[in-house]
Scaffold this motif. Structure first.
Motif, PDB file in Angstrom:
ATOM      1  N   SER A  71       0.851  -1.195   0.000  1.00 60.76           N
ATOM      2  CA  SER A  71       0.000   0.000   0.000  1.00 60.76           C
ATOM      3  C   SER A  71       0.885   1.244   0.000  1.00 60.76           C
ATOM      4  N   PHE A  72       0.498   2.239  -0.817  1.00 59.49           N
ATOM      5  CA  PHE A  72       1.317   3.443  -0.858  1.00 59.49           C
ATOM      6  C   PHE A  72       1.036   4.311   0.364  1.00 59.49           C
ATOM      7  N   SER A  73       2.094   4.924   0.868  1.00 59.15           N
ATOM      8  CA  SER A  73       1.987   5.680   2.117  1.00 59.15           C
ATOM      9  C   SER A  73       2.530   7.103   2.028  1.00 59.15           C
ATOM     10  N   SER A  74       3.101   7.470   0.893  1.00 58.48           N
ATOM     11  CA  SER A  74       3.487   8.868   0.676  1.00 58.48           C
ATOM     12  C   SER A  74       3.603   9.069  -0.831  1.00 58.48           C
ATOM     13  N   SER A  75       3.278  10.285  -1.281  1.00 60.15           N
ATOM     14  CA  SER A  75       3.270  10.507  -2.724  1.00 60.15           C
ATOM     15  C   SER A  75       3.415  11.989  -3.039  1.00 60.15           C
ATOM     16  N   GLY A 101       0.823  17.305   6.382  1.00 56.90           N
ATOM     17  CA  GLY A 101       1.263  16.302   5.428  1.00 56.90           C
ATOM     18  C   GLY A 101       2.281  16.890   4.463  1.00 56.90           C
ATOM     19  N   THR A 102       3.551  16.896   4.849  1.00 60.08           N
ATOM     20  CA  THR A 102       4.590  17.537   4.047  1.00 60.08           C
ATOM     21  C   THR A 102       4.868  16.779   2.761  1.00 60.08           C
ATOM     22  N   GLY A 103       4.888  15.444   2.838  1.00 62.84           N
ATOM     23  CA  GLY A 103       5.228  14.646   1.661  1.00 62.84           C
ATOM     24  C   GLY A 103       6.601  15.000   1.140  1.00 62.84           C
ATOM     25  N   THR A 104       6.703  15.225  -0.152  1.00 62.29           N
ATOM     26  CA  THR A 104       8.008  15.541  -0.744  1.00 62.29           C
ATOM     27  C   THR A 104       8.475  16.946  -0.403  1.00 62.29           C
ATOM     28  N   GLY A 105       7.546  17.827  -0.015  1.00 62.83           N
ATOM     29  CA  GLY A 105       7.893  19.216   0.271  1.00 62.83           C
ATOM     30  C   GLY A 105       7.577  20.177  -0.860  1.00 62.83           C
ATOM     31  N   CYS A 168      -3.707  14.969   3.228  1.00 61.97           N
ATOM     32  CA  CYS A 168      -4.025  13.553   3.457  1.00 61.97           C
ATOM     33  C   CYS A 168      -5.524  13.470   3.724  1.00 61.97           C
ATOM     34  N   GLY A 169      -6.105  12.325   3.438  1.00 69.63           N
ATOM     35  CA  GLY A 169      -7.537  12.176   3.637  1.00 69.63           C
ATOM     36  C   GLY A 169      -7.879  11.954   5.096  1.00 69.63           C
ATOM     37  N   ARG A 219     -14.467  19.815  -4.466  1.00 67.11           N
ATOM     38  CA  ARG A 219     -14.124  18.960  -5.602  1.00 67.11           C
ATOM     39  C   ARG A 219     -13.834  17.530  -5.125  1.00 67.11           C
ATOM     40  N   PRO A 220     -14.151  16.516  -5.931  1.00 67.04           N
ATOM     41  CA  PRO A 220     -13.806  15.149  -5.557  1.00 67.04           C
ATOM     42  C   PRO A 220     -12.303  14.932  -5.641  1.00 67.04           C
ATOM     43  N   VAL A 221     -11.767  14.188  -4.676  1.00 65.75           N
ATOM     44  CA  VAL A 221     -10.326  13.909  -4.632  1.00 65.75           C
ATOM     45  C   VAL A 221     -10.109  12.484  -4.127  1.00 65.75           C
ATOM     46  N   ALA A 222      -8.859  12.050  -4.155  1.00 66.23           N
ATOM     47  CA  ALA A 222      -8.495  10.751  -3.594  1.00 66.23           C
ATOM     48  C   ALA A 222      -7.117  10.888  -2.958  1.00 66.23           C
ATOM     49  N   PHE A 223      -7.067  10.836  -1.629  1.00 63.33           N
ATOM     50  CA  PHE A 223      -5.813  11.005  -0.909  1.00 63.33           C
ATOM     51  C   PHE A 223      -5.546   9.794  -0.012  1.00 63.33           C
ATOM     52  N   MET A 224      -4.281   9.612   0.317  1.00 57.98           N
ATOM     53  CA  MET A 224      -3.929   8.616   1.321  1.00 57.98           C
ATOM     54  C   MET A 224      -4.481   9.050   2.659  1.00 57.98           C
TER      55      MET A 224
END
Length: 371
Positions: A71-75, A101-105, A168-169, A219-224
């Motif tokens: 399962s993906f955990s960061s993107s 949720g910083t992620g890559t920055g 993040c969701g 808007r519809p979205v899809a987040f971890m």
């Protein structure tokens, strides 16, 4: 591209924040394929510049190797979505922003380019991800404050903020985000229910007394999922025991498979609406085989369950349900309510967040119900 953000996107390339090994995500197939910059630099750059989400971590960092993990955990989100959320956030020079949720920055760097690094703080739950983002931000000249910690707590040290943006969701809006935002400020967050995967961004404006925040979905979205809010449901066997099956109530329904599940996907209006009307319920559709599909429903606060058996050869579907709640009765009632109100999509719904919990509403915040 909007005029307000054109300079930031031109000056801050996403590629500067992506790792050597990454997994571009094909939205059509749901598949991810590894791409290494040292092995295929042109392909790597092409994906970095494309409008697609890119997975940068699997399995909370436990994954190793080039093959995709479980399962993906960061993107890194697709640039069009990043731009759309920044436009919804409407952060302006001189304002202070907290990112969850910083992620890559990369998103923090875009904010810092327009607002100044001193006006941006970001919280990341994963220590390794936070460290890598912190270094990338410094390397690119944006020494944003990156905090390793639980984003649900916000970051009170630099509060109050004019804007809070969440990448993040979430299934519950922590009231700390409202408390740390100035009256009239904005909290923008992907939000959904445990009923299914459907999410939409909600744009909450903090009330003048600072004790509530209200706003519509945009808007519809899809987040971890935020890690502390991931769904942990007991296995099927703990619900559908032999004893429960024997006493299950049997009935039929005229609701069809297409009506219940809609067109599928993350932005299915019916699934999003049902999630707003059904508290502590998750649904799981089986794969369709030979003209048959079962859709299961599980209660999250007890062991109530229901199953609807759809078959092409039948005009009505068979229903079995057991437990303290009659879950199918609740689902069918919610579906009939949705139809009676004109089959609204996410644009007619909104949330009101109070210290005591979150309430949803349709068209009118004065007619809200707790979710």
């Amino acid at each position: 591209m909007t005029a307000e953000w054109a300079a930031a996107f031109a000056a801050v390339p996403r590629s500067a924040f992506l790792p050597d090994l990454m997994w571009p995500h094909d939205m059509a197939t749901g598949r991810c394929e590894a791409v290494r910059r040292k092995d295929a630099p042109e392909e790597w750059q092409r994906y970095a510049d494309s409008d697609c989400p890119i997975v940068t971590q699997w399995d909370d960092g436990a994954h190793e190797g080039g093959e995709p993990g479980r399962s993906f955990s960061s993107s890194s989100s697709m640039p069009s979505l990043v731009l759309a959320m920044l436009a919804d956030l409407d952060a302006r020079p001189g304002q202070r922003v907290l990112e969850i949720g910083t992620g890559t920055g990369w998103n923090a760097a875009l904010l810092a380019h327009r607002l100044g690094a001193d006006n941006v703080a970001s919280v990341e739950v994963d220590d390794v991800v936070a460290s890598e983002a912190r270094e990338a931000l410094k390397r690119c000249g944006f020494p944003v404050t990156v905090v390793s910690g639980d984003g649900a707590l916000g970051h009170a040290e630099l509060a109050p903020y004019d804007r809070v943006v969440v990448t993040c969701g979430v299934r519950r809006i922590p009231f700390a985000w409202v408390e740390q935002t100035k009256p009239g400020g904005v909290v923008l967050s992907p939000w959904g229910t445990y009923y299914g995967p459907g999410e939409a961004t909600v744009r909450l404006v903090v009330d003048e007394d600072g004790r509530s925040a209200t706003g519509p979905f945009t808007r519809p979205v899809a987040f971890m999922r935020m890690r502390s809010q991931r769904l942990v449901r007991p296995p099927h066997g703990e619900y559908v025991t032999a004893a429960a099956s024997e006493v299950a109530e049997r009935s039929t329904t005229t609701v069809t498979e297409a009506e219940l599940l809609g067109g599928g996907g993350f932005d299915a209006a019916v699934g999003f609406a049902l999630g707003l009307r059904l508290r502590d319920v998750v649904h799981t559709p089986d794969q369709r085989r030979d003209g048959r599909r079962a859709v299961w429903f599980y209660g999250l606060t007890d062991r109530s369950w229901a199953v609807v058996d759809f078959r092409e050869s039948r005009s009505e579907a068979r229903v079995h349900q057991a437990g303290p709640r009659r879950l199918w009765d609740e689902v069918e009632s919610a579906y009939r309510w949705w139809v009676a109100h004109g089959r609204p999509d996410h644009t007619r719904f909104g949330l009101t967040v109070l210290p005591t919990g979150t309430h949803a509403w349709l068209d009118d915040p004065a007619k809200a119900w707790q979710v």
